[in-house]
Motif scaffolding. Structure first.
Motif, PDB file in Angstrom:
ATOM      1  N   VAL A   1      72.806 105.156 -15.184  1.00 58.30           N
ATOM      2  CA  VAL A   1      73.805 105.107 -14.113  1.00 58.30           C
ATOM      3  C   VAL A   1      74.866 106.163 -14.436  1.00 58.30           C
ATOM      4  O   VAL A   1      75.399 106.831 -13.566  1.00 58.30           O
ATOM      5  CB  VAL A   1      74.433 103.702 -14.021  1.00 58.30           C
ATOM      6  CG1 VAL A   1      75.463 103.644 -12.905  1.00 58.30           C
ATOM      7  CG2 VAL A   1      73.355 102.643 -13.803  1.00 58.30           C
TER       8      VAL A   1
ATOM      9  N   ILE B   1      67.070 104.122 -15.221  1.00 54.01           N
ATOM     10  CA  ILE B   1      67.621 105.476 -15.209  1.00 54.01           C
ATOM     11  C   ILE B   1      69.113 105.375 -15.404  1.00 54.01           C
ATOM     12  O   ILE B   1      69.767 104.503 -14.816  1.00 54.01           O
ATOM     13  CB  ILE B   1      67.271 106.166 -13.875  1.00 54.01           C
ATOM     14  CG1 ILE B   1      65.778 106.479 -13.875  1.00 54.01           C
ATOM     15  CG2 ILE B   1      68.108 107.416 -13.660  1.00 54.01           C
ATOM     16  CD1 ILE B   1      65.317 107.275 -12.702  1.00 54.01           C
TER      17      ILE B   1
ATOM     18  N   LEU C   1      82.483 104.253 -15.786  1.00 54.22           N
ATOM     19  CA  LEU C   1      81.560 104.362 -16.913  1.00 54.22           C
ATOM     20  C   LEU C   1      81.802 105.643 -17.707  1.00 54.22           C
ATOM     21  O   LEU C   1      81.668 105.650 -18.935  1.00 54.22           O
ATOM     22  CB  LEU C   1      80.116 104.343 -16.421  1.00 54.22           C
ATOM     23  CG  LEU C   1      79.535 102.996 -15.989  1.00 54.22           C
ATOM     24  CD1 LEU C   1      78.095 103.195 -15.530  1.00 54.22           C
ATOM     25  CD2 LEU C   1      79.580 101.978 -17.131  1.00 54.22           C
TER      26      LEU C   1
ATOM     27  N   PHE D   1      74.430 104.161 -19.734  1.00 59.57           N
ATOM     28  CA  PHE D   1      74.518 102.792 -19.251  1.00 59.57           C
ATOM     29  C   PHE D   1      73.395 102.530 -18.277  1.00 59.57           C
ATOM     30  O   PHE D   1      73.169 103.284 -17.318  1.00 59.57           O
ATOM     31  CB  PHE D   1      75.858 102.514 -18.548  1.00 59.57           C
ATOM     32  CG  PHE D   1      75.923 101.089 -18.069  1.00 59.57           C
ATOM     33  CD1 PHE D   1      76.295 100.078 -18.939  1.00 59.57           C
ATOM     34  CD2 PHE D   1      75.534 100.755 -16.780  1.00 59.57           C
ATOM     35  CE1 PHE D   1      76.281  98.750 -18.525  1.00 59.57           C
ATOM     36  CE2 PHE D   1      75.515  99.428 -16.364  1.00 59.57           C
ATOM     37  CZ  PHE D   1      75.902  98.429 -17.232  1.00 59.57           C
ATOM     38  N   ILE D   2      72.679 101.421 -18.514  1.00 56.68           N
ATOM     39  CA  ILE D   2      71.709 100.908 -17.538  1.00 56.68           C
ATOM     40  C   ILE D   2      71.961  99.408 -17.441  1.00 56.68           C
ATOM     41  O   ILE D   2      72.363  98.779 -18.420  1.00 56.68           O
ATOM     42  CB  ILE D   2      70.247 101.201 -17.952  1.00 56.68           C
ATOM     43  CG1 ILE D   2      69.938 100.655 -19.358  1.00 56.68           C
ATOM     44  CG2 ILE D   2      69.959 102.687 -17.890  1.00 56.68           C
ATOM     45  CD1 ILE D   2      68.471 100.808 -19.754  1.00 56.68           C
ATOM     46  N   PRO D   3      71.759  98.814 -16.263  1.00 59.03           N
ATOM     47  CA  PRO D   3      72.076  97.394 -16.123  1.00 59.03           C
ATOM     48  C   PRO D   3      71.083  96.504 -16.849  1.00 59.03           C
ATOM     49  O   PRO D   3      71.389  95.373 -17.189  1.00 59.03           O
ATOM     50  CB  PRO D   3      72.041  97.143 -14.614  1.00 59.03           C
ATOM     51  CG  PRO D   3      71.396  98.317 -14.000  1.00 59.03           C
ATOM     52  CD  PRO D   3      71.420  99.449 -14.982  1.00 59.03           C
TER      53      PRO D   3
END
Ligand SMILES: Cc1cc2nc3c(=O)[nH]c(=O)nc-3n(C[C@H](O)[C@H](O)[C@H](O)COP(=O)(O)OP(=O)(O)OC[C@H]3O[C@@H](n4cnc5c(N)ncnc54)[C@H](O)[C@@H]3O)c2cc1C
Lengths: 760, 289
Positions: free
Chosen positions: B195, B193, B270, B185-187
């Protein structure tokens, strides 16, 4: 993927058409830019160039007890070291460099700290050496003794009782009165109209909320840079990336205590500014180093320096209380807005307070503003500075009011929309403005009625920016081949060479391509204020218009002289000079240009203007977001930007401004922030962790250009650079509320915040 | 001004000698996409970099069903996802190799570098652990093999001793009816990088989970192999229900920190979501095999 659109993606709602104005010629600086040949400050090279580096404070708040530069000076290859003492001045006179009055001591201290380091990254000393590596190594050899003090990095903490005080001599100005209270609040002011308590008494529904916005950076890709040469004749020449060469010249004159005539500033090509390239940072240090060494000294910031030591825009706290009757009339609104100034007074709160309620015709309103110093870099302008902070609060409160009243949010805004004759809460009465037309374009756009998918929400918001006039100069000279040289002093950030040249071309009746614009140094053109306040196409365009009128008049006179008729009997239209009575007497602009040399010499026109007929600009957004309910990740799936621009001189560049402002607003809304650690330092001073949106994070941003001509400009121009960054943050907040059922009151509205607010 | 020497040996022996002599004043250089950035940031103070790209063993990329897959430590990502065997047999590795950096980075970045850099967020390590990967190491005292889940020992710390170099990564051929997946997951959608990340593999037997492996990224000082998560679902039907059992264990095993990229609570959340989603994709892939 190809997409079939059932609507026009980029609309221009034009009300008046011209020959050149409103068309889309290729920009004059295009070839240099796309081939990589344009010269930026970091490209600068000259014989004997020294390279500079800066020692920066590792502490967010510390007293500087001593600085020992001896080891640095002794390093082979080092030519000079300077500290604040090298300014040789302790004047604390009050000066105004176009961004509000401030003390000379603060300006100087922000360039090189004297008694205190007020943010991590604060410049302490500068070194010049034969190469950048040696300069960097020497910086590491400077010994500074600090007394570390507790930092304070938000307005709420800085305003709290017992907060660490940044400036022992900063006394609060309270509602116009200078008090004796030493605090981090530099100023508290209030705008007032009517009587809010009476207004709230009439309201059927009241919404009251607090909102917080984080500090964000303009994020221009080109870092700050400067080269200075203090010549043997005592004249200083500076080459730098700036939004205002004359502003740099005047700031240098103040900081170095020398006459403006001894300083020449050459603006290099600029890789983005958005307001952040108005103050000087490296320029004075390079100049002091050059004075000591006799050589040109070049300095370039790193990305971390840009984040930690050049001005971002403010984080803020605000409170809004708004009341309305069940028919949707807003009866009163109260706003408090406290903005971070950074290390020295002068936050954008003044402008934010002017814009906060500008979109509404409200009988009773107050806006209280607080200018608060914190241990962060001194804020600089950033696209409509202060207004996004205010709008993030007010536009959400209005949205919530619409929800409580069960009204469509655009209809509620239309019902209360400011228009010509509305007196703003902050005083001025609106001239002709286009908010109603903008809201109607939003309401009628297919986006507003398009179906919406699962986990999606649609939000709207509007924003206002007043724009500014100020001084501009343009010189024109006619070439023998019928083309025209145009020189100007406005840094071209968003395509203004084209939009200024086009206004001259329109008057002269020649193609835009026949005008050759150049941005020149401060020795080569009359005073021109910064490219900022959305003023350049408006004011420098006006100077081009005036200069072209002068050329036109002289061309008419010359033709009359050649024909031996009275000038009153000759006219010039669409590039043809002809006798009003004799159809035989007619020449094109080019034909006459070819005869200038043999008929009395060349023709040039010049104009210096300071136009007052400034027209404010309203912008609005319709935004659809989709939220992953498990991870809180938000995708902006559709975005339409609307703006009343008065007249789009070059619609493509206007669309670029609208899209650019929207993207920056999206970044501020969703991910960008100064993430501060316990010690008051910024943890994410890299482009990796600062998280500006990339092209893959954005939909195509549709634009609707609304043209409600500004009666104060010959072509109706308002200025388009800023209003567009104001609505995205609240529009996205409003959309997220629709998508998730939860309203967020703080930026960034990132996945962590979204999942936390939605419980579970 | 500081100079750093550069050597480009053509054999593992030479490389080992150079590294052994210089000790912690030297490091191997593969694609350099971590090392050069770190040198600029002064994270290391070196006298020597030893380029690994001219050593044949470190550039090997071979697969055959009997011996499995060997990826030389310096093989760049683009070669890995461009290889048709890897694509069809090890899609979980392709998941990671094609999301590290962007196109330019993938032209240089190696999985060996990703592993030896020993970042908790290294994207390729969880799927490599899912595939039962083994590190083949050479050093002054000869060669040895280390299971990938045991390779990283802390942030930027590995089992490598003075003079040792990672030669290659080896993966057995996956069993029939198996599948794997890595997601992070990355925003944003790019240039970020993890999360958190989850790399999983499953082997199916008649609609049930025969075995499963779960490894998490960015939620502990090292890539976190959560053996219990896989063990708990062995023998259970290959359903979302079952995936939830494993993902709850993964969430509880995670030991994340709060920093600018995410909070403890959020990262744990997550771990649950990503493990479940990755398991469901792995199960789908297994069914197709
Ligand atoms: C723009 C950008 C984006 C990135 N995006 C991602 C991403 O999305 N996901 C991700 O996980 N990483 C990412 N990275 C980090 C980096 O690209 C990866 O970790 C990459 O796999 C490192 O491989 P390399 O070959 O470049 O290693 P190098 O930089 O050459 O080496 C990395 C480390 O391993 C050591 N090393 C290398 N080879 C050996 C060997 N054979 N034996 C012993 N030690 C060795 C080196 O000494 C060094 O310490 C990104 C980096 C950049 C610059």
């Amino acid at each position: 993927m190809t997409q079939t659109l059932d609507y026009e993606p980029n609309m221009v709602l034009a009300t008046k058409t011209y020959d050149v104005v409103g068309t889309r010629p290729v920009r004059h600086d295009g070839a240099d830019k796309v081939t990589g040949r344009a010269l930026y400050g970091a490209d600068f090279a000259t014989a004997g160039l020294l390279h500079g580096s800066i020692l920066r404070s590792p502490h967010a708040h510390a007293r500087i007890k001593s600085i020992d530069t001896s080891a640095a000076k002794a390093l082979p290859g080092v030519a000079a070291v300077v500290t604040s003492a090298d300014f040789g001045s302790d004047s604390d006179a009050v000066v105004d460099l176009g961004e509000g009055a401030t003390s000379l001591k603060w300006l100087r201290d922000n360039v090189l700290a004297s008694d205190k380091a007020l943010y991590r990254g604060h410049a302490i000393a500068g070194v010049a050496a034969s190469n950048p590596h040696t300069a960097e190594e020497a910086v590491g050899l400077i010994e500074v003794e600090y007394e570390v003090l507790p930092p304070v990095v938000t307005v709420e903490d800085a305003m709290a009782d017992g907060a660490p005080i940044l400036h022992d001599d900063l006394k609060t100005e309270e509602l116009g009165e200078q008090t004796d209270t030493v605090s981090n609040v530099a100023q508290h002011f209030q705008h007032k109209k009517g009587d809010v308590s009476k207004g709230f008494a009439k309201a059927d529904v009241i919404v009251e909320r607090e909102y917080r916005a984080k500090t964000v950076h303009q994020g221009y890709i080109e870092p700050h840079n400067a080269t200075a040469l203090w010549n043997n004749d005592g004249r200083l020449h500076v080459w730098c990336s700036t939004q205002g060469a004359f502003t740099v010249r005047d700031a240098m004159a103040q900081l170095l205590d020398m006459p403006v005539s001894k300083i020449r500033v050459t603006p290099m090509e600029i890789g983005g500014g958005f307001g952040g390239k108005i103050p000087v940072y490296l320029e004075p240090v390079a100049a002091l180093l050059s004075r000591k060494t006799g050589s040109a000294v070049k300095m370039v910031m790193s990305r971390a320096d840009v984040f930690e030591a050049s001005g971002p825009t403010c984080g803020s706290w605000s409170r809004v209380k708004i009341g309305g009757t069940s028919d949707g009339t807003i009866t009163a609104c109260e706003v408090e807005l406290a903005c971070e100034a950074g290390a020295y007074p002068g936050s954008p709160v003044g402008a934010g307070a002017m814009c906060a309620l500008a979109a509404y015709d409200i009988e009773n309103g107050t806006v209280d503003g607080y200018d608060v110093v914190v241990n962060k870099p001194k804020t600089a302008a950033y696209r409509a500075p202060g207004a996004p902070n205010a709008a993030f609060a007010v536009e959400q409160a209005v949205d919530e009011l619409a929800q409580k009243l069960d009204m469509d949010p655009i209809e509620l805004r239309l019902k209360n929309a400011a228009k010509e004759g509305t007196r703003r809460v902050d005083g001025p009465t609106f001239n002709r403005v286009g908010l109603v037309e903008t809201l109607e374009a939003m309401r009628d756009h297919p986006h507003y009625s398009a179906p919406i998918g699962e986990n999606q929400g649609r939000g709207v918001a509007v924003g206002f920016w007043f724009n500014i006039g100020f001084d501009s100069s343009v010189n024109l000279a006619v070439n023998a081949d019928g083309t025209v040289i145009l020189t100007e002093g406005s840094t071209d950030i968003g395509g203004t060479r084209a939009s200024i040249a086009m206004q001259a071309a329109e008057v002269l009746g020649i193609p835009a391509e026949d005008v050759h614009p150049s941005v020149v140094d401060t020795d080569s053109i009359g005073f021109t204020a910064v490219t900022g306040g959305s003023r350049t196409t408006f004011a420098t365009g006006w100077a081009a218009y005036e200069a072209a009128q002068s050329v036109k008049k002289q061309m008419i006179e010359r033709a009359a002289a050649i024909w031996d008729v009275d000038a009153d009997a000759v006219d010039m239209n669409r590039g043809v000079i002809s006798s009003k009575s004799d159809p035989e007497l007619s020449m094109t602009f080019k034909e006459l240009a070819a005869q200038l040399g043999s008929s009395g010499g060349g023709i040039s026109g010049t104009a210096s203007v300071s136009p007052t007929g400034v027209g404010g600009s309203f912008a609005g957004n319709i935004v659809d977001v989709e939220v992953d309910p498990e991870t809180g990740k938000t995708d902006v799936v559709r975005f339409t930007a609307f703006q009343d621009v008065g007249k789009a001189i070059h619609p493509s560049y206007v669309e670029g401004q609208m899209q650019g402002g929207s993207v920056q607003g999206i970044g501020w809304a969703l991910n960008e922030e100064y993430y501060m650690n316990e010690a008051g330092g910024m943890d994410n001073s890299t482009l990796l962790d600062y998280r500006m949106p990339t092209s893959l994070d954005l939909p195509m941003i549709d634009t609707v250009i609304v043209e409600v001509a500004n009666p104060g400009h010959p072509f109706g121009v308002r200025g388009v650079g800023e209003a567009n960054i104001i609505p995205p943050t609240p529009a996205i907040a409003n959309a997220l509320q629709r998508a998730t059922g939860t309203r967020l009151f703080e930026t960034p509205m990132n996945p962590v915040a979204i999942t936390a607010a939605n419980g579970d | 001004m500081k100079w750093i020497d550069y050597e480009s040996p053509h054999s593992v022996r030479e490389a080992v000698d150079l590294l052994n002599e210089a000790g912690d004043r030297a490091r191997p250089l593969a694609g350099g996409t971590d090392l050069l950035v770190q040198l600029r940031a002064k994270a290391y103070d070196l006298d020597l970099v030893v380029d690994a790209k001219n050593i044949p063993e470190l550039n090997e990329l071979t697969y055959d069903p009997d011996n499995g897959l060997t990826i030389g430590a310096a093989v760049a990502c683009y070669r890995i996802y461009g290889n048709s065997s890897v694509r069809s047999v090890y899609p979980g590795i392709v998941d990671a190799a094609s999301l590290i950096g962007g196109t330019q980075i993938q032209g240089r970045a190696s999985l060996g570098g990703n592993l030896c850099n020993a970042a908790p967020s290294a994207d390729s390590v969880p799927p490599m652990i899912a595939y039962n990967g083994v590190a083949r190491i050479s050093g002054p005292n000869g060669s040895r093999e280390v299971a990938l889940e045991d390779f990283c020992t802390g942030v930027r710390q590995t089992v490598l001793e003075r003079g040792e170099i990672l030669v290659s990564l080896h993966f057995p051929t996956p069993e029939a009816n198996s599948g794997a997946n890595y997601i992070r997951f990355i925003p944003r959608n790019e240039m970020d990088i993890a999360v958190a990340g989850a790399g999983v593999s499953v082997v199916l037997d008649n609609g049930s989970i025969a075995s499963a492996r779960v490894t998490l990224a960015s939620v502990a000082p090292t890539p976190l192999f959560v053996a219990e998560a896989g063990e708990a679902i062995a023998g259970k039907p290959a359903t979302e229900e079952t995936a939830r059992i494993a993902s709850a264990i993964a969430r509880d095993a995670a030991r994340p920190i709060t920093d600018m990229r995410g909070t403890i609570e959020y990262r744990k959340r997550l771990c649950e979501v990503l493990t479940r989603r990755a398991l469901m994709t792995a199960i789908e892939r297994a069914k197709e095999n």
